[in-house]
Design an enzyme around this catalytic site. Structure first.
Site, PDB file in Angstrom:
ATOM      1  N   GLY A   1      46.002 -34.170  -9.481  1.00 52.81           N
ATOM      2  CA  GLY A   1      46.693 -33.177 -10.103  1.00 52.81           C
ATOM      3  C   GLY A   1      45.950 -31.801 -10.198  1.00 52.81           C
TER       4      GLY A   1
ATOM      5  N   GLU B   1      42.715 -39.362  -7.186  1.00 52.45           N
ATOM      6  CA  GLU B   1      43.916 -39.462  -6.203  1.00 52.45           C
ATOM      7  C   GLU B   1      44.123 -37.988  -5.986  1.00 52.45           C
ATOM      8  OE1 GLU B   1      46.879 -41.226  -8.772  1.00 52.45           O
ATOM      9  OE2 GLU B   1      45.784 -43.453  -8.475  1.00 52.45           O
ATOM     10  N   PRO B   2      43.286 -37.070  -5.550  1.00 55.09           N
ATOM     11  CA  PRO B   2      43.586 -35.849  -5.388  1.00 55.09           C
ATOM     12  C   PRO B   2      44.711 -35.469  -4.054  1.00 55.09           C
ATOM     13  CG  PRO B   2      41.603 -36.060  -4.740  1.00 55.09           C
ATOM     14  CD  PRO B   2      41.957 -37.496  -4.990  1.00 55.09           C
ATOM     15  N   GLY B   3      45.455 -34.617  -4.169  1.00 53.02           N
ATOM     16  CA  GLY B   3      46.549 -34.431  -2.940  1.00 53.02           C
ATOM     17  C   GLY B   3      46.292 -33.031  -2.935  1.00 53.02           C
ATOM     18  N   ARG B   4      46.925 -32.451  -3.522  1.00 58.99           N
ATOM     19  CA  ARG B   4      47.203 -30.818  -3.421  1.00 58.99           C
ATOM     20  C   ARG B   4      45.933 -29.917  -3.252  1.00 58.99           C
ATOM     21  NH1 ARG B   4      51.845 -28.325  -5.233  1.00 58.99           N
ATOM     22  NH2 ARG B   4      52.132 -29.963  -6.485  1.00 58.99           N
TER      23      ARG B   4
ATOM     24  N   TYR C   1      61.134 -25.861  -7.189  1.00 56.36           N
ATOM     25  CA  TYR C   1      60.242 -25.408  -8.259  1.00 56.36           C
ATOM     26  C   TYR C   1      60.401 -24.073  -8.464  1.00 56.36           C
ATOM     27  CZ  TYR C   1      58.031 -29.998  -6.837  1.00 56.36           C
ATOM     28  OH  TYR C   1      57.756 -31.270  -6.333  1.00 56.36           O
TER      29      TYR C   1
ATOM     30  N   CYS D   1      72.807 -23.314   4.206  1.00 57.01           N
ATOM     31  CA  CYS D   1      74.107 -23.015   3.617  1.00 57.01           C
ATOM     32  C   CYS D   1      73.943 -23.280   2.280  1.00 57.01           C
ATOM     33  CB  CYS D   1      75.266 -23.434   4.198  1.00 57.01           C
ATOM     34  SG  CYS D   1      75.630 -23.332   5.911  1.00 57.01           S
ATOM     35  N   GLU D   2      72.657 -22.724   1.486  1.00 55.64           N
ATOM     36  CA  GLU D   2      72.747 -22.861  -0.009  1.00 55.64           C
ATOM     37  C   GLU D   2      72.016 -21.702  -0.363  1.00 55.64           C
ATOM     38  OE1 GLU D   2      72.703 -25.843  -1.695  1.00 55.64           O
ATOM     39  OE2 GLU D   2      73.233 -27.295  -0.102  1.00 55.64           O
TER      40      GLU D   2
HETATM   41  C1  LIG Z   1      51.355 -37.048  -6.743  1.00 56.21           C
HETATM   42  C2  LIG Z   1      50.372 -37.830  -7.118  1.00 56.21           C
HETATM   43  C3  LIG Z   1      48.990 -37.632  -6.950  1.00 56.21           C
HETATM   44  C4  LIG Z   1      48.540 -36.325  -6.411  1.00 56.21           C
HETATM   45  O1  LIG Z   1      48.678 -35.334  -7.336  1.00 56.21           O
HETATM   46  P1  LIG Z   1      48.143 -33.783  -6.618  1.00 56.21           P
HETATM   47  O2  LIG Z   1      48.831 -32.780  -7.916  1.00 56.21           O
HETATM   48  O3  LIG Z   1      48.646 -33.415  -5.577  1.00 56.21           O
HETATM   49  O4  LIG Z   1      46.764 -34.027  -6.942  1.00 56.21           O
HETATM   50  C5  LIG Z   1      48.124 -38.509  -7.437  1.00 56.21           C
HETATM   51  N1  LIG Z   1      48.504 -39.718  -8.062  1.00 56.21           N
HETATM   52  C6  LIG Z   1      49.743 -39.976  -8.417  1.00 56.21           C
HETATM   53  C7  LIG Z   1      50.104 -41.433  -8.820  1.00 56.21           C
HETATM   54  C8  LIG Z   1      50.689 -39.255  -7.691  1.00 56.21           C
HETATM   55  O5  LIG Z   1      52.073 -39.443  -8.052  1.00 56.21           O
END
Ligand SMILES: *Cc1c(COP(=O)(O)O)cnc(C)c1O
Length: 417
Positions: A240, A274-277, A317, A344-345
């Site tokens: 997050g 659980e970092p993604g972004r 978003y 086409c949107e």
């Molecule tokens: C999407 C998600 C993440 C990653 O979130 P980021 O904002 O990209 O860090 C981590 N854990 C869970 C359960 C998610 O659904």
């Protein structure tokens, strides 16, 4: 922080001119920087070096197996939300003992796949899911390690579509009910082993306080569980942490780290993230070619060859992505224009009323910060083959996903009559 920079008048990805890649693979194409990915992983890892921790990169942010492998090579685990993501994770060579499985709707065959693979734990989001995991584990003669995803009811102050830790969101189990579920699992579900607690409150969070508030509540829960004789070994803080798309000033991982370490001090457990972004977001750009420009009495439009099917975030978003010319041109006027795709949107746009240097047809633009929730959210809408993906490392680049072909578009389709 990333390694897409101008050298002279040209935009480079690390040591490679973006133009060179676009010429070779065509547009639209995603370009990722290896050095940026590694740097982000290490900054995060470094922030927690004084405490036991496990980083499980969130596969859904960018799921290309070459990207996963970059993190796996750094020692990362992976956070998955489907059987398909588990398949990718294993293809990337992850240690299954570093995989956590999140998501509100795990199917039995996905649970079975994960149990057979030997993942670290399931983050469980409902009572019925607890029962399902217990049932599948029993059938396989295995014990399933579980954490309960608690919904701490804190406002992450982000876009409503990506806030997940409010009571009204579909995610997790309410704090008040969580204790009951833990006790129920301990007393009735013999094929489960309770190992953790999980709280993921949302995405693109740019303040520290929601994380700290969530951890305070989780900490209380861990205390109650201890009184009941349930020892929590893993505290999964989720992902997050936000990034800078425009003018946001998210905390650096080191400051986030200090706050999380402070909020969990004295708890004898392993922190899971659980970092993604924050790992991949600024490590990727989407390169697109200008097809046409046009003016109406109201507006100017720059029509490019990428579209919402390639990068859905602006449509979904209304999110901001910086747009930069791949080659800087002297003496061009600045205009205010909408940068739009061919779909086409009306929602097919990358920027609205944006001040940009007037581009000419045939010129390339880079849509910045497209490394997370870019390709992984892409679709074939309007029967557009999905874009190519390229990974740059220093002065080398590799095609890590071919552009789809028209044959790919109809794979699996048949005409019955
Ligand atoms: C999407 C998600 C993440 C990653 O979130 P980021 O904002 O990209 O860090 C981590 N854990 C869970 C359960 C998610 O659904």
């Amino acid at each position: 922080m990333h390694f897409f920079h101008y050298k002279g008048d040209r935009l480079f990805a690390e040591e490679i001119p973006v133009e060179e890649i676009a010429e070779a693979v065509g547009t639209p194409c995603y370009i990722y920087s290896h050095r940026t990915l590694v740097r982000h992983y290490r900054a995060f890892d470094e922030a927690f070096k004084e405490v036991p921790h496990l980083i499980c990169y969130s596969v859904k942010a960018n799921s290309n197996i070459a990207i996963l492998k970059v993190f796996v090579d750094e020692g990362s685990g992976l956070d998955i939300v489907s059987g398909g993501e588990l398949y990718r994770a294993l293809k990337a060579g992850v240690d299954p003992a570093k995989v956590v499985f999140s998501g509100v709707g795990k199917r039995e065959e996905e649970i079975e796949y994960a149990l057979n693979a030997g993942i670290l734990m399931f983050n469980v989001e409902s009572h019925q899911e607890l029962l399902a995991i217990d049932r599948v584990a029993g059938r396989l003669g295995k014990k399933a390690r579980i954490a309960i995803r608690v919904n701490p009811d804190v406002d992450p102050k982000t876009h409503p579509y990506i806030s997940t830790g409010l009571k009204k969101n579909k995610f997790g189990i309410e704090s008040e009910r969580a204790i009951e579920e833990y006790l129920y699992a301990r007393d009735n579900l013999k094929n489960l082993e309770i190992v953790g607690i999980d709280t993921h409150i949302g995405s693109q969070i740019t303040q520290i306080s929601p994380f700290v508030d969530a951890l305070k509540r989780t900490r209380e829960l861990i205390g109650h569980l201890k009184e009941e004789g349930i020892e929590i070994r893993y505290l999964d803080v989720g992902g997050g942490l936000g990034i800078t798309y425009d003018r946001e000033e998210p905390p650096h991982p080191s400051r986030y780290g200090q706050a999380v370490i402070e909020a969990t001090r004295g708890l004898d457990l392993t922190l899971v993230f659980e970092p993604g972004r924050v790992m991949s977001g600024n490590a990727g750009i989407l390169v697109t070619k200008v097809l046409y420009t046009k003016e109406t009495s109201e507006k100017r439009f720059v029509i490019v060859d990428a579209a919402m099917n390639d990068l859905a975030r602006p449509s979904l978003y209304n999110s901001y992505h910086a747009i930069k010319p791949v080659r800087l041109e002297e003496g061009r006027e600045e205009i205010v224009a909408d940068v739009v795709g061919p779909i086409c949107e009306t929602g097919d746009f990358f920027a609205r009323d944006r001040e940009i240097v007037r581009p000419e047809p045939g010129e390339l633009l880079a849509i910045m910060s497209a490394g997370a929730y870019g390709f992984s959210m892409s679709s074939n809408y309007n029967s557009r083959p999905r874009a190519a993906e390229v990974l740059v490392r220093d002065d080398r680049w590799h095609l890590i996903r071919e552009r789809e072909s028209y044959e790919d578009l109809i794979r699996g389709e048949t005409i019955p009559f």
